[in-house]
Design an enzyme around this catalytic site. Structure first.
Site, short mmCIF file in Angstrom:
data_model
loop_
_atom_site.label_atom_id
_atom_site.label_comp_id
_atom_site.label_asym_id
_atom_site.label_seq_id
_atom_site.Cartn_x
_atom_site.Cartn_y
_atom_site.Cartn_z
N SER A 20 0.77 -1.10 0.49
CA SER A 20 0.10 -0.21 -0.15
C SER A 20 0.71 1.10 -0.50
O SER A 20 2.27 1.59 0.39
CB SER A 20 -0.61 -0.25 1.14
OG SER A 20 0.09 0.10 2.27
N LYS A 21 0.20 2.66 -0.05
CA LYS A 21 0.74 3.93 -0.27
C LYS A 21 1.63 3.55 1.39
O LYS A 21 2.42 4.46 0.69
CB LYS A 21 0.01 4.83 -0.72
CG LYS A 21 0.50 5.95 -0.68
CD LYS A 21 -0.51 7.28 -1.44
CE LYS A 21 0.15 8.68 -0.07
NZ LYS A 21 1.06 8.85 0.32
N ARG A 22 0.63 3.61 1.85
CA ARG A 22 1.30 3.63 3.34
C ARG A 22 2.67 2.97 3.37
O ARG A 22 3.90 3.07 4.59
CB ARG A 22 0.35 3.14 5.05
CG ARG A 22 -0.26 4.56 5.45
CD ARG A 22 -0.85 3.74 6.32
NE ARG A 22 -2.57 3.42 5.55
CZ ARG A 22 -2.91 2.37 5.96
NH1 ARG A 22 -2.42 1.96 6.77
NH2 ARG A 22 -3.95 2.23 5.60
N GLY A 32 4.57 2.36 1.43
CA GLY A 32 6.29 3.73 1.29
C GLY A 32 6.03 5.06 1.46
O GLY A 32 7.57 5.09 2.53
N ASP A 33 5.21 4.92 2.62
CA ASP A 33 5.31 6.39 3.43
C ASP A 33 6.15 5.77 4.07
O ASP A 33 7.33 6.38 4.99
CB ASP A 33 4.09 7.18 4.06
CG ASP A 33 3.51 7.29 2.80
OD1 ASP A 33 4.41 7.33 1.87
OD2 ASP A 33 2.01 7.36 2.99
#
Ligand code: GLU
Length: 507
Positions: A262-264, A266-267
């Site tokens: 998920s994008k999370r 990546g963050d």
């Protein structure tokens, strides 16, 4: 069927930035098309106006262009089978919706959102299907006159697919083999909404694949549950003979632990999940992109290609687009999810930076130089890049590693100075300056090195002691490439100025 021309499509919905999983889908379609001498289409699936995000289509096109994924037909490319934006194909879809109605494969339903909600409360796990449809307000349960009257009076309706219960639907998938579904798990999907005068995703997708003569549907695993419905739609239209073959790609998994990337993630772990920087037009939230983070497109392509596929055998992992095209096959894609090993992505980027043309890298560094008000000609920047690129995984590191070439140090690393700068260092640096004054302005690498080393030896100084102070004076710290490559870059005048400044500052 097997002698059909290969035609594939990438069919994103413009609902936001293209996720790295979407990049992989586009790439595999492209590799497959190219390896079979086939066509690759770009179709924009924008029938859901609620989810439409301005700028998303342009973003997708720019991202794929940056990556070198080219299309033969489609939005922004043109072609004989257009329009390729679904919102511009209303007239076409209307005909096919009518066809299903005429064949009794679909029906008109008037249930309002409130009525549907009430049903859901009344019946546990309510599904609009063969077991419930006769208790709903539709053209199967209502007299024809009433249906016609409602339509004439302008009441909104939807068209639903009439799914026969308890039929076996076999989806034959190139990657997963035969997957069998029971039609009873499916609900009577909405295919068309009069309020938008547009079909929903499923109908538009099938009609377009048929009309655009798509031979293979290669898409993410999340679409596998839709595939039995799609097979039934092909049957309802009588298009079984030209039904595309399916290939559902494996999930991309978190780099650590289980579950979907998920994008999370990546963050949290510090890597982009989007090809290009994306600014959400509603929330103004900024998400990093591979391009802006300093990846080369070749590295991203190589990295992403190996997430769920590998050529097997002896083949190297480092593969150009042309090599990927030669080696790619859907049969070698794995069913199992692929872990998103972003460190591998950095490793590929390091590799591609080494083989990249220095002038191209210099161009990528130019905006940063401009930000620092540095004017340097491209050949000079290219030479600087060549000296430091070995130490760089990402483009911004080119600046971190080479800035001392463009900017004279303003301070000297304290720890190094304490350790290296001795009582006689200033005297030695001034002697070194005098020696350099006898050399050509360009300070040719080998000649300078020979002369300097000769002087050190004759004077009986320690090579390490002198060279460490030399580096500290020129770079400002104890890092950097070969000293005499640096001085050749700087030239005599600048080198001497730096020596004198160090002597003044460090005493
Ligand atoms: N519009 C769908 C998407 O956004 C297309 C799925 C398919 O390829 O059939 O991915």
């Amino acid at each position: 069927m097997s002698d059909r021309k290969v035609r594939v499509r990438f069919a994103p919905s413009p609902t936001g930035a293209l996720h790295i999983g979407g990049v992989r889908t586009a790439l595999y379609n492209y590799l497959f098309a190219r390896s079979h001498g086939g066509d690759m289409l770009l179709r924009i699936e924008d029938t859901d106006s609620q989810r439409f995000v301005p700028g998303a289509e342009e973003y997708i096109i720019e991202a794929l262009e940056w990556l070198g994924i080219k299309f033969d037909e489609g939005v922004s490319y043109g072609g004989e089978n257009g329009p390729y934006r679904q919102s511009e194909r209303r007239d076409i879809y209307r005909v096919y919706v009518q066809q299903l109605l005429d064949r009794g494969a679909a029906y008109i339903a008037f249930d309002t959102p409130e009525e549907l909600e009430a049903k859901r409360k009344e019946i546990d796990n309510f599904q609009y299907d063969a077991s419930t449809r006769l208790s709903m307000r539709n053209s199967l349960s209502m007299p024809k006159e009433e249906v016609d009257a409602l339509i004439t009076s302008g009441v909104q309706y939807v068209v639903r697919f009439k799914i026969e219960p308890n039929e076996e639907v076999v989806v034959s998938d190139i990657i997963r083999g035969e997957v069998t579904f029971n039609s009873s798990i499916l609900d009577d999907k909405v295919l068309y909404k009069s309020a938008d005068d547009l079909p929903t995703y499923h109908l538009a997708n099938i009609v377009d694949d048929h009309l655009m003569k798509i031979s293979h549907v290669i898409r993410g695993e999340e679409w596998l549950p839709s595939s039995p419905l799609h097979v039934l739609l092909y049957r309802a239209f009588g298009w079984e003979d030209t039904m595309p073959r399916f290939a559902h790609l494996p999930l991309l998994l978190k780099p650590d632990g289980n579950g979907k990337l998920s994008k999370r993630d990546g963050d949290r772990l510090g890597f982009p999940v989007f090809p290009l920087l994306w600014v959400d037009p509603k929330t103004e939230e900024v998400s990093s992109g591979y391009r802006e983070s300093g990846y080369l497109p070749e590295a991203v392509v190589n990295f992403v290609a190996l997430l769920g596929w590998n050529p097997g055998g002896e083949a190297s992992e480092v593969l150009s687009m042309d090599e990927l095209i030669k080696l790619f096959s859907l049969e070698k894609c794995s069913k199992a999810g692929a872990k998103f090993d972003y460190n591998k992505g950095r490793w590929f980027n390091h590799h591609y930076i080494q083989s990249a043309d220095n002038r191209l890298l210099a161009e990528l560094l130019s905006p940063t130089l401009a930000e620092h008000n540095i004017q340097a000609d491209l050949d000079y920047v290219a030479k600087a890049v060549a000296l430091v690129k070995e130490r760089c995984q990402l483009i911004p590191e080119l600046w971190e590693q080479s800035s001392f070439i463009f900017v004279r140090p303003t301070s000297y690393d304290e720890k190094t100075a304490r350790k290296r700068w001795k009582e006689d260092s200033a005297k030695q640096m001034l002697e070194l300056r005098d020696l350099l004054l006898t050399l050509p302005e360009a300070l040719p690498t080998e000649e300078t090195e020979t002369k300097v080393k000769q002087w050190i030896e004759e004077a009986g100084y320690g090579l390490g002691a002198v060279m460490n102070c030399f580096r500290l004076s020129i770079v400002g710290e104890a890092k950097g490439p070969h000293m005499f490559d640096i001085t050749a870059m700087l030239g005599r005048e600048e080198t001497i100025a730096r020596l004198e400044q160090a002597v003044r500052t460090l005493g």
